[in-house]
Scaffold this active site. Sequence first.
Site, PDB file in Angstrom:
ATOM      1  N   SER A  62      48.005  31.909   5.380  1.00 26.27           N
ATOM      2  CA  SER A  62      48.058  31.907   3.917  1.00 26.27           C
ATOM      3  C   SER A  62      46.729  31.722   3.208  1.00 26.27           C
ATOM      4  O   SER A  62      46.677  31.781   1.980  1.00 26.27           O
ATOM      5  CB  SER A  62      49.033  30.840   3.433  1.00 26.27           C
ATOM      6  N   THR A 299      45.273  26.284   3.015  1.00 28.17           N
ATOM      7  CA  THR A 299      45.620  26.102   4.422  1.00 28.17           C
ATOM      8  C   THR A 299      46.401  27.334   4.868  1.00 28.17           C
ATOM      9  O   THR A 299      46.855  28.133   4.035  1.00 28.17           O
ATOM     10  CB  THR A 299      46.519  24.857   4.587  1.00 28.17           C
TER      11      THR A 299
END
Length: 349
Positions: A62, A299
Amino acid sequence: TAMPQPDLTALRSVLRTAVGQGAPGAMARLDDHGTVHQVAVGVADRRTGRALSTADRFRIGSVTKTFSAVVLLQLVDEGRLALDAPVNRYLPGLLPDDRITVRHVLSHRSGLYDYSDDLFARSVSGFEAVRTKVFTYRRLIDRSLRHARTTAPGGPYSYSNTNFVVAGLLIEKLTGQPVATAYRRRIIEPLRLTDTFYVHPDTAIPGRYTRGYLTPDTPGGALVDATRQTVSWAQSAGALISGTKDLDTFLSALLRGRLMSAGALKEMRRWVPAGGTQSYGLGLRRRRLSCGISVYGHTGAVQGYYTYAFTSGDGRRSLAALANASNSSTVHTAMLRTLDAAFCGRTAT
Ligand SMILES: CC1(C)S[C@@H]2[C@H](NC(=O)CCCC[C@H](NC(=O)C[NH3+])C(=O)[O-])C(=O)N2[C@H]1C(=O)[O-]
């Protein structure tokens, strides 16, 4: 306020802990005002025993969302996209509610259900069922729309990969190019990110890379080599490949205002609460660390790979960390402490 010196001893210790908790390898690259520190522990390949290197490429999951948000904010600067316009203005009939705006999508406040929750309820069989599949964006969105929305448009933050599949559709519609071209022309080439690639639907990682290992749900089960995969379930929400040097360069350039206008960056940094000490802007996380310092980035968690890419508010100290493991809360919790070591130094609690 001046930032504490990084604690490199703690950084190395945290990486060793992540490996002790079951990650085959863990590494970090810290660029502190141009002084670079690199640490790698464990192996990139469990079969050959090849040591992990900070030069190894990996799947960033992501963190891709930040790249997608940058492209769309550049389109805002170009007058081709309005953040508060309905998504359906650009993609007629895509979403069942004209009130869902581009800003709602980029800040996870659209209410669109996250189809990946269905896909990976059982981690290994869910992954094996999709690892070589190729989805269209619309098939992924159709999967989401089978479920009720999680909130009214503009409601509280509720993370959903679906939002950044919509972002991918917007990029392709507004640029007339595949997202790969937009990433390359607008970010990768200008910043000379030589380890960053969008190869979907190809399953191979170009050049030199670390293998990634998915931890099974059953404790003590054998790790699954998840390296070869299309990541088609994620695409503009999670399919980029990159490296520690490129992620440091990208996050630093972003926070130093080199990728969009000051106005657009200001919009990207309008925060909503995202649980605990986290906030979310537009494709960008803010984490307030144990010492009170906030860091900015994203993250990533894709099968086999945990990525942590954050920079200081002025973009002058950047950390990119990677564990070649996933589906392991103990590894994830350990790896989050690389941020405290890098940005809080000895003041980390
Ligand atoms: C919010 C996150 C952590 S999850 C979200 C996205 N990754 C996914 O949605 C994939 C979830 C399945 C990954 C898989 N987990 C399971 O199968 C669990 N049953 C594993 O760990 O390999 C990403 O990346 N984001 C992280 C982010 O934004 O930080």
